[in-house]
Write a protein that holds these residues in place. Structure first.
Motif, mmCIF file in Angstrom:
data_model
loop_
_atom_site.group_PDB
_atom_site.id
_atom_site.type_symbol
_atom_site.label_atom_id
_atom_site.label_comp_id
_atom_site.label_asym_id
_atom_site.label_seq_id
_atom_site.Cartn_x
_atom_site.Cartn_y
_atom_site.Cartn_z
ATOM 1 N N TRP A 20 -3.797 8.783 1.873
ATOM 2 C CA TRP A 20 -3.071 8.029 0.770
ATOM 3 C C TRP A 20 -2.076 7.284 1.405
ATOM 4 N N LEU A 21 -1.762 5.956 0.870
ATOM 5 C CA LEU A 21 -0.609 5.212 1.303
ATOM 6 C C LEU A 21 0.637 5.680 0.502
ATOM 7 N N PHE A 22 1.621 5.991 1.195
ATOM 8 C CA PHE A 22 3.043 6.436 0.571
ATOM 9 C C PHE A 22 3.836 5.230 0.676
ATOM 10 N N GLN A 23 3.970 4.249 1.551
ATOM 11 C CA GLN A 23 4.831 3.207 1.598
ATOM 12 C C GLN A 23 4.162 2.423 2.614
ATOM 13 N N SER A 24 4.569 0.854 2.285
ATOM 14 C CA SER A 24 4.216 -0.094 3.097
ATOM 15 C C SER A 24 5.454 -1.201 3.302
ATOM 16 N N ARG A 25 5.957 -1.421 4.385
ATOM 17 C CA ARG A 25 7.010 -2.390 4.524
ATOM 18 C C ARG A 25 6.582 -3.140 5.651
ATOM 19 N N PRO A 26 7.396 -4.373 5.979
ATOM 20 C CA PRO A 26 7.086 -5.114 7.158
ATOM 21 C C PRO A 26 7.718 -4.535 8.238
ATOM 22 N N ILE A 27 7.194 -4.770 9.648
ATOM 23 C CA ILE A 27 7.683 -4.330 10.712
ATOM 24 C C ILE A 27 8.850 -5.444 10.955
ATOM 25 N N THR A 28 10.221 -4.653 10.954
ATOM 26 C CA THR A 28 11.334 -5.852 10.962
ATOM 27 C C THR A 28 11.910 -6.100 12.181
ATOM 28 N N ALA A 29 11.619 -5.191 13.275
ATOM 29 C CA ALA A 29 12.259 -5.566 14.771
ATOM 30 C C ALA A 29 10.685 -5.999 15.638
ATOM 31 N N MET A 30 10.167 -6.681 15.484
ATOM 32 C CA MET A 30 8.976 -6.973 16.557
ATOM 33 C C MET A 30 9.586 -7.927 17.874
ATOM 34 N N ALA A 31 9.520 -7.266 19.095
ATOM 35 C CA ALA A 31 10.010 -7.873 19.901
ATOM 36 C C ALA A 31 9.178 -8.823 20.642
ATOM 37 N N ALA A 32 9.595 -9.591 21.576
ATOM 38 C CA ALA A 32 8.692 -10.406 22.367
ATOM 39 C C ALA A 32 7.907 -9.571 23.290
ATOM 40 N N ARG A 33 6.610 -10.297 23.455
ATOM 41 C CA ARG A 33 5.814 -9.192 24.556
ATOM 42 C C ARG A 33 6.275 -9.496 25.795
ATOM 43 N N PRO A 34 6.665 -8.560 26.714
ATOM 44 C CA PRO A 34 7.388 -8.695 27.961
ATOM 45 C C PRO A 34 6.158 -8.980 29.084
ATOM 46 N N ALA A 35 6.690 -9.531 30.337
ATOM 47 C CA ALA A 35 5.456 -9.721 31.247
ATOM 48 C C ALA A 35 4.879 -8.413 31.689
ATOM 49 N N ARG A 36 3.830 -8.560 32.245
ATOM 50 C CA ARG A 36 3.043 -7.204 32.698
ATOM 51 C C ARG A 36 3.699 -6.415 33.660
ATOM 52 N N ASP A 37 3.994 -5.292 33.601
ATOM 53 C CA ASP A 37 4.685 -4.148 34.174
ATOM 54 C C ASP A 37 6.289 -4.350 34.126
ATOM 55 N N ALA A 38 6.641 -5.212 33.326
ATOM 56 C CA ALA A 38 8.173 -5.345 33.031
ATOM 57 C C ALA A 38 8.703 -4.298 32.560
ATOM 58 N N ARG A 39 10.050 -3.812 32.913
ATOM 59 C CA ARG A 39 10.799 -2.798 32.264
ATOM 60 C C ARG A 39 11.413 -3.404 31.032
ATOM 61 N N LEU A 40 11.483 -2.552 30.206
ATOM 62 C CA LEU A 40 11.825 -2.789 28.808
ATOM 63 C C LEU A 40 13.336 -2.269 28.517
#
Length: 357
Positions: free
Chosen positions: A274-294
């Protein structure tokens, strides 16, 4: 309502309520004490709030949404009609209900306001229902003295065997080709409220299980308060088959809403999803370079919010890094090997930054 297991097609897609139909629905629902979720007017956020409107859209698209009704913003004055809706949904008061906030200001692309407004679980009886509605409406008062527009969403209280939250993309890594699931035994409320830590699952866009992180188990499982609730929970909360069904749900929700969703879900004791709640993902970060530290403020922002002097860096940053590493090690949140080789906290431009992995 149709469950996901009964309907395997893509459903009706993301079709919104047509303009003319919406106008008529809005005009009629303004004078309605309870708008059923399958009514066209329920899909209007200005009337029923974002949470209920999203569920109404999902239900119209064939996603597995529990039945229910919404007390629209400014409605509910017709007590006779409201009691009739309550009586039908609760089967004369024999079934418990969930009474939840649904404001146009929450669960939007710009702001989720998760946990800002009230929800009341396991509501039994007409007096308790009326009190729960009052609790939700009272929570609309904001700290600045204003009052947010507020509708009230009412649905059955589901006895979930397992539940949790699912991100249709990885918001921290900025990866739309990954899905994240965190699940617990029972309903998702203890997980969302922070009382329990869920088992984490990292999945590819096609549903392949990439990694699992087990939740920390207590030394001795607590016995259930009520014997009829069953034996103590054992093993992982979700099976491979259930994960595959969640991936299918995430794909369909993305199609309905036009983007990856932050979803609350539950599997009932009969195995239905069952689906209880659906909302947009509000904080989608830019994809970092490979092996980069976030790096980001993360958990250090409240303690060290401002730019540090060199002396402050020397005095405070290293002890904080050691303390957070010890806490993450005790909680089993990060591999000990990684904690020994990568500083958890460092400074960037004089400001404390945490490793967000």
């Amino acid at each position: 309502m149709t469950t996901l297991d009964e309907r395997h097609g893509d459903g009706a897609g993301g079709r919104d309520v047509p303009g003319g139909e919406a106008v008529l629905a809005l005009a009629g629902a303004r004078d309605t004490a309870a708008v059923p979720l399958d009514d066209p007017g329920a899909a209007l956020p200005g009337l029923t709030g974002s949470k209920a409107a999203n569920l109404a859209r999902a239900a119209r698209a064939g996603l597995p949404v529990l039945p229910g009704f919404v007390i629209p913003h400014g409605g509910g004055g017709d007590t006779v009609a409201l009691r009739r809706a309550w009586d039908d949904l609760s089967d004369g008061g024999t079934l418990p209900l969930v009474v939840r906030s649904s404001s146009p200001r929450e669960d939007t692309e710009g702001s989720s306001l998760a946990g800002r407004f009230a929800s009341v679980l396991d509501v039994r009886g007409w007096p308790a229902f009326r009190a729960a509605v009052g609790t939700v409406l009272d929570s609309a008062r904001l700290p600045d003295g204003s009052t947010a527009p507020m509708a009230v969403l009412v649905q059955p209280m589901l006895g979930a065997r397992a539940g949790g939250v699912m991100f249709g993309a990885d918001p921290v890594a900025g990866r739309s080709d990954r899905m994240l699931v965190s699940a617990v035994h029972g309903g998702p409320d203890s997980l969302v409220g922070g009382e329990r830590t869920g088992t984490g699952y990292w999945l590819s866009a096609r549903g392949r299980l990439l990694r699992t992180e087990q939740a920390e188990q207590p030394e001795q499982a607590e016995q259930p308060e009520h014997p009829e609730e069953g034996p103590p929970e054992e093993g992982p909360p979700l099976t491979r088959s259930e994960l595959a069904r969640l991936v299918r749900l995430a794909r369909r929700a993305r199609k309905v809403f036009g983007g990856p969703q932050d979803i609350e879900f539950g599997f009932d004791t009969d195995g239905r999803l069952w689906l209880f709640q659906s909302r947009p993902i509000t904080a989608m970060a830019a994809r970092p370079a490979r092996d980069a530290r976030l790096l980001g403020p993360g958990p250090v922002a409240e303690t060290l919010p401002a730019q540090l002097t060199p002396l402050e860096e020397d005095l405070w940053v290293t002890p904080m890094a050691h303390g957070l590493a010890a806490a993450l090690d005790i909680g089993g949140t990060a591999p000990r090997r990684l904690l020994r080789t990568v500083p958890v906290v460092r400074t960037v431009g004089g400001r404390a930054a945490a490793d967000l992995r």
